[in-house]
Motif scaffolding. Structure first.
Motif, PDB file in Angstrom:
ATOM      1  N   SER A   1      12.774  -6.522 -11.459  1.00 11.32           N
ATOM      2  CA  SER A   1      12.465  -5.582 -10.385  1.00 11.32           C
ATOM      3  C   SER A   1      12.833  -6.150  -9.023  1.00 11.32           C
ATOM      4  CB  SER A   1      10.978  -5.206 -10.404  1.00 11.32           C
ATOM      5  OG  SER A   1      10.177  -6.322 -10.097  1.00 11.32           O
TER       6      SER A   1
ATOM      7  N   VAL B   1      11.482  -7.035  -6.126  1.00  9.43           N
ATOM      8  CA  VAL B   1      10.201  -7.361  -5.509  1.00  9.43           C
ATOM      9  C   VAL B   1      10.341  -8.663  -4.733  1.00  9.43           C
ATOM     10  CG1 VAL B   1       9.457  -8.521  -7.630  1.00  9.43           C
ATOM     11  CG2 VAL B   1       7.742  -7.817  -5.945  1.00  9.43           C
ATOM     12  N   ASN B   2       9.712  -8.718  -3.576  1.00  6.64           N
ATOM     13  CA  ASN B   2       9.703  -9.936  -2.757  1.00  6.64           C
ATOM     14  C   ASN B   2       8.448 -10.735  -3.096  1.00  6.64           C
ATOM     15  OD1 ASN B   2      10.327 -11.828  -0.758  1.00  6.64           O
ATOM     16  ND2 ASN B   2       9.102 -10.737   0.763  1.00  6.64           N
TER      17      ASN B   2
ATOM     18  N   PHE C   1       2.970 -10.355  -4.411  1.00  7.49           N
ATOM     19  CA  PHE C   1       4.098  -9.544  -4.855  1.00  7.49           C
ATOM     20  C   PHE C   1       4.223  -8.332  -3.935  1.00  7.49           C
ATOM     21  CE2 PHE C   1       2.348 -11.834  -8.415  1.00  7.49           C
ATOM     22  CZ  PHE C   1       3.465 -12.352  -9.053  1.00  7.49           C
ATOM     23  N   ASN C   2       5.346  -8.251  -3.253  1.00  8.46           N
ATOM     24  CA  ASN C   2       5.579  -7.176  -2.299  1.00  8.46           C
ATOM     25  C   ASN C   2       6.666  -6.261  -2.848  1.00  8.46           C
ATOM     26  OD1 ASN C   2       3.801  -8.365  -0.178  1.00  8.46           O
ATOM     27  ND2 ASN C   2       5.335  -9.991  -0.229  1.00  8.46           N
ATOM     28  N   PHE C   3       6.223  -5.138  -3.395  1.00  8.92           N
ATOM     29  CA  PHE C   3       7.150  -4.191  -4.016  1.00  8.92           C
ATOM     30  C   PHE C   3       7.767  -3.281  -2.963  1.00  8.92           C
ATOM     31  CE2 PHE C   3       4.036  -5.348  -7.243  1.00  8.92           C
ATOM     32  CZ  PHE C   3       4.860  -5.746  -8.282  1.00  8.92           C
ATOM     33  N   ARG C   4       9.032  -2.948  -3.156  1.00 10.70           N
ATOM     34  CA  ARG C   4       9.759  -2.147  -2.190  1.00 10.70           C
ATOM     35  C   ARG C   4       9.352  -0.676  -2.278  1.00 10.70           C
ATOM     36  NH1 ARG C   4      12.338  -6.515   0.404  1.00 10.70           N
ATOM     37  NH2 ARG C   4      13.275  -7.857  -1.181  1.00 10.70           N
TER      38      ARG C   4
ATOM     39  N   MET D   1       6.629  -5.214 -14.439  1.00 11.73           N
ATOM     40  CA  MET D   1       7.158  -4.751 -13.158  1.00 11.73           C
ATOM     41  C   MET D   1       8.510  -4.073 -13.351  1.00 11.73           C
ATOM     42  SD  MET D   1       6.198  -8.159 -10.924  1.00 11.73           S
ATOM     43  CE  MET D   1       4.543  -8.853 -11.016  1.00 11.73           C
TER      44      MET D   1
ATOM     45  N   GLU E   1       9.855  -0.198 -12.518  1.00 14.34           N
ATOM     46  CA  GLU E   1      11.069   0.031 -11.732  1.00 14.34           C
ATOM     47  C   GLU E   1      12.118   0.802 -12.527  1.00 14.34           C
ATOM     48  OE1 GLU E   1      14.426  -2.275  -9.073  1.00 14.34           O
ATOM     49  OE2 GLU E   1      12.310  -2.742  -8.928  1.00 14.34           O
TER      50      GLU E   1
ATOM     51  N   GLY F   1       4.025  -2.325  -9.335  1.00 10.83           N
ATOM     52  CA  GLY F   1       5.149  -1.670  -8.688  1.00 10.83           C
ATOM     53  C   GLY F   1       4.672  -1.010  -7.412  1.00 10.83           C
ATOM     54  N   HIS F   2       5.592  -0.344  -6.710  1.00 13.67           N
ATOM     55  CA  HIS F   2       5.179   0.378  -5.514  1.00 13.67           C
ATOM     56  C   HIS F   2       4.713   1.767  -5.913  1.00 13.67           C
ATOM     57  CE1 HIS F   2       4.967   2.022  -1.516  1.00 13.67           C
ATOM     58  NE2 HIS F   2       5.150   0.796  -1.038  1.00 13.67           N
TER      59      HIS F   2
ATOM     60  N   LYS G   1      -2.876  -4.771  -9.210  1.00 14.92           N
ATOM     61  CA  LYS G   1      -1.484  -4.304  -9.189  1.00 14.92           C
ATOM     62  C   LYS G   1      -1.274  -3.169 -10.188  1.00 14.92           C
ATOM     63  CE  LYS G   1      -0.146  -7.196  -6.043  1.00 14.92           C
ATOM     64  NZ  LYS G   1       0.179  -6.691  -4.675  1.00 14.92           N
TER      65      LYS G   1
END
Length: 257
Positions: A94, A96-97, A108-111, A152, A156, A175-176, A204
């Motif tokens: 995925s 993810v940052n 975990f920073n999902f777009r 994740m 995505e 995920g976002h 999450k």
């Protein structure tokens, strides 16, 4: 009760294959049903592994979950083509940052926006397309699941291919939530997580479950009390997982497998 034998647990029954793009090679293992008939169409189960199984040995991705699909009872009741691709060591399913603080804690920073896929996801999309067009896949019964990084990746891939799968089972992923509306009403999900997961917090998954429900989706959520990051050990032992999965077809098609 499931019948287990040495032969049934032989991971070498998963054939070694490679999907080649212009710039990348995606290793994958594929298990065909017993008495496979290439003129027939079978359900597909695509399983995405976690970060610890990345590499290019075309073996590590079978560590978690692969033995379940070799159980004789399952193979007889639910004949399917099962695929375990392997993500390269330097990539991620995925987009993810991941930020690690000084104490070693990861966030975990999902777009929110659907950005360009990672190299691994791009190759996975190509493999999925090749499998769909192989002539042996029943496109009404394509299923997706994954654990941790693969959980994740499951969220995505659903966002990128919202009309492809009939059901999905993300395990200890995330995920976002903005992406949930693209697939929430199209397919049921069964989400798993450990209550005290110290790697990917259970919140999450809770965020995704809430978003899917808010968008009108059908989602089951199983949280294992006292379980850390290895919730896949419990999810793959759920006796109803495969019956639940195979009870679904893509919307617009009638009947149960």
């Amino acid at each position: 009760m499931l019948i287990t034998s040495v032969q049934a647990q032989d991971l070498n029954q998963y054939q070694r294959k490679y999907f080649q793009t212009a710039t990348d090679t995606l290793p994958y293992r594929i298990l065909y049903p017993e008495n496979f008939n290439p003129s027939k169409k079978y359900p597909l189960i695509l399983v995405l592994h976690g970060a610890g199984e990345r590499g290019n040995n075309n073996e590590s991705q079978l560590v978690h979950g692969a033995k379940m699909f070799l159980e004789l009872d399952y193979r007889q009741q639910f004949p399917a083509i099962v695929v375990f691709p392997q993500c390269p060591k330097d990539s991620y399913w995925s987009n993810v940052n991941i930020v690690t603080d000084e104490a070693g804690n990861r966030s975990f920073n999902f777009r929110e926006e659907k950005e360009e896929p990672t190299n691994a996801m791009q190759a996975l999309l190509g493999l999925l397309n090749e499998l769909e067009e192989s002539g042996t896949i029943d496109k009404k019964r394509m299923y997706l699941g994954g654990l941790s990084m693969g959980g994740m990746g499951t969220f995505e891939l659903l966002r990128r291919k919202p009309k492809t799968f009939a059901a999905a089972f993300p395990i200890c992923g995330g995920g976002h939530p903005a992406g949930a509306k693209e697939y929430a009403e199209r397919l049921p999900l069964w989400v798993f997580h450990g209550e005290v997961d110290g790697i990917v917090p259970v919140e999450k998954s809770q965020i995704m479950v809430d978003a899917i429900r808010a968008a009108g989706g059908d989602v089951k959520f199983t949280v294992y009390p006292g379980v850390n990051h290895n919730s896949w050990d419990y999810a793959f032992k759920e006796p109803e997982l495969l019956p639940w999965l195979f009870s679904h077809k893509k919307k617009g098609f009638l009947g149960i497998f």
